[in-house]
Design a protein around this motif. Sequence first.
Motif, mmCIF file in Angstrom:
data_model
loop_
_atom_site.group_PDB
_atom_site.id
_atom_site.type_symbol
_atom_site.label_atom_id
_atom_site.label_comp_id
_atom_site.label_asym_id
_atom_site.label_seq_id
_atom_site.Cartn_x
_atom_site.Cartn_y
_atom_site.Cartn_z
ATOM 1 N N LYS A 38 2.742 -3.216 -5.115
ATOM 2 C CA LYS A 38 2.506 -2.679 -4.493
ATOM 3 C C LYS A 38 1.268 -2.169 -5.434
ATOM 4 O O LYS A 38 -0.440 -1.836 -4.663
ATOM 5 C CB LYS A 38 3.219 -1.653 -3.639
ATOM 6 C CG LYS A 38 2.425 -0.211 -2.639
ATOM 7 C CD LYS A 38 3.027 0.049 -1.906
ATOM 8 C CE LYS A 38 2.120 1.136 -0.929
ATOM 9 N NZ LYS A 38 3.151 1.744 0.089
ATOM 10 N N SER A 39 1.965 -2.128 -6.323
ATOM 11 C CA SER A 39 0.339 -1.397 -7.556
ATOM 12 C C SER A 39 0.032 -1.964 -7.544
ATOM 13 O O SER A 39 -1.494 -2.092 -7.972
ATOM 14 C CB SER A 39 2.070 -0.741 -8.550
ATOM 15 O OG SER A 39 2.948 -0.136 -8.350
ATOM 16 N N TYR A 41 -1.231 -4.802 -6.301
ATOM 17 C CA TYR A 41 -2.441 -4.578 -5.207
ATOM 18 C C TYR A 41 -3.758 -3.962 -5.316
ATOM 19 O O TYR A 41 -4.462 -3.578 -5.026
ATOM 20 C CB TYR A 41 -1.476 -4.847 -4.115
ATOM 21 C CG TYR A 41 -2.241 -4.537 -2.974
ATOM 22 C CD1 TYR A 41 -2.905 -5.520 -2.037
ATOM 23 C CD2 TYR A 41 -2.499 -3.429 -1.944
ATOM 24 C CE1 TYR A 41 -3.919 -5.485 -1.322
ATOM 25 C CE2 TYR A 41 -3.041 -3.294 -1.493
ATOM 26 C CZ TYR A 41 -4.085 -3.975 -0.236
ATOM 27 O OH TYR A 41 -4.775 -3.614 0.784
ATOM 28 N N ASN A 42 -2.543 -2.481 -5.401
ATOM 29 C CA ASN A 42 -3.864 -1.049 -5.145
ATOM 30 C C ASN A 42 -4.874 -1.163 -6.522
ATOM 31 O O ASN A 42 -5.704 -0.545 -5.774
ATOM 32 C CB ASN A 42 -2.758 -0.141 -4.976
ATOM 33 C CG ASN A 42 -2.573 0.634 -3.855
ATOM 34 O OD1 ASN A 42 -2.860 0.129 -2.170
ATOM 35 N ND2 ASN A 42 -1.001 0.914 -3.906
ATOM 36 N N LYS A 45 -7.009 -3.966 -5.762
ATOM 37 C CA LYS A 45 -8.344 -3.395 -4.408
ATOM 38 C C LYS A 45 -9.261 -2.475 -4.737
ATOM 39 O O LYS A 45 -10.310 -2.553 -4.731
ATOM 40 C CB LYS A 45 -7.129 -2.740 -3.087
ATOM 41 C CG LYS A 45 -7.980 -2.572 -1.790
ATOM 42 C CD LYS A 45 -8.214 -4.522 -1.609
ATOM 43 C CE LYS A 45 -8.200 -4.425 -0.188
ATOM 44 N NZ LYS A 45 -8.821 -4.858 0.556
ATOM 45 N N GLY A 46 -8.442 -1.548 -5.542
ATOM 46 C CA GLY A 46 -9.403 -0.351 -6.116
ATOM 47 C C GLY A 46 -10.048 -0.960 -7.533
ATOM 48 O O GLY A 46 -12.367 0.026 -7.552
ATOM 49 N N ASN A 155 -13.491 0.727 5.994
ATOM 50 C CA ASN A 155 -13.328 0.048 5.092
ATOM 51 C C ASN A 155 -13.598 -1.816 4.664
ATOM 52 O O ASN A 155 -13.333 -2.181 4.001
ATOM 53 C CB ASN A 155 -11.412 -0.014 4.840
ATOM 54 C CG ASN A 155 -11.047 1.502 4.256
ATOM 55 O OD1 ASN A 155 -12.127 1.830 3.713
ATOM 56 N ND2 ASN A 155 -9.771 1.995 4.834
ATOM 57 N N LYS A 159 -15.108 -2.468 2.212
ATOM 58 C CA LYS A 159 -14.975 -3.759 0.627
ATOM 59 C C LYS A 159 -14.450 -5.078 1.764
ATOM 60 O O LYS A 159 -13.581 -5.550 1.074
ATOM 61 C CB LYS A 159 -12.961 -3.051 0.717
ATOM 62 C CG LYS A 159 -13.006 -1.346 -0.547
ATOM 63 C CD LYS A 159 -11.625 -0.521 0.419
ATOM 64 C CE LYS A 159 -11.774 0.601 -0.609
ATOM 65 N NZ LYS A 159 -11.275 1.046 -0.572
ATOM 66 N N SER A 162 -8.542 -7.236 5.411
ATOM 67 C CA SER A 162 -7.748 -7.965 4.457
ATOM 68 C C SER A 162 -6.774 -8.433 5.793
ATOM 69 O O SER A 162 -6.921 -7.858 7.021
ATOM 70 C CB SER A 162 -7.019 -6.672 4.255
ATOM 71 O OG SER A 162 -7.609 -5.570 3.113
#
Length: 166
Positions: A38-39, A41-42, A45-46, A155, A159, A162
């Motif tokens: 998850k880390s 991924y974030n 994504k950023g 979003n 972006k 998803s």
Amino acid sequence: MEKVIINDVDFEVEEFEQRKSEDTQRMETAFIFSVVGKSNYNLYKGFFSEGKYQVTIPRLEQRFEATLSSNVTSYTDMLDEETKVTFSLTLSEINEGDEEELQNVFINIAQESIMQILRFRALMEVLEAKGIITSNEYDSKITEVNDRDFETVRNELVKGYSVVEE
């Protein structure tokens, strides 16, 4: 595996492909890469919400500026620190003259937005005149849908979409 460097960050990518866009005639670079957790991924994504990117493809000796034209992420089950996340991206090369074209796109979006607002107002007036819906019912539904869907739609527009695999 192909190596792609974006804003001085190295990516080992799969399914690398370059093609000329049929509608814009710009060179597009598409590829897939995966991360775990998850880390990460974030983090990525950023990273891919910055707007413009300096892209280097060492094997082809290419260096160009690009924007993100497509961004899809997917993962299976719940997103945690063990989850494999796949990013599928398409970058579009920025050509000279693109700034003016981009301004025209924004002008067209603004004009289309105005037309959509006017169409909805006209439709509301017809429905209200026929007694099908009241102004209060309409306003209430707008608030409900806005509260429920605004962040998701924003979003998706900003972006990309998803996809979560079940």
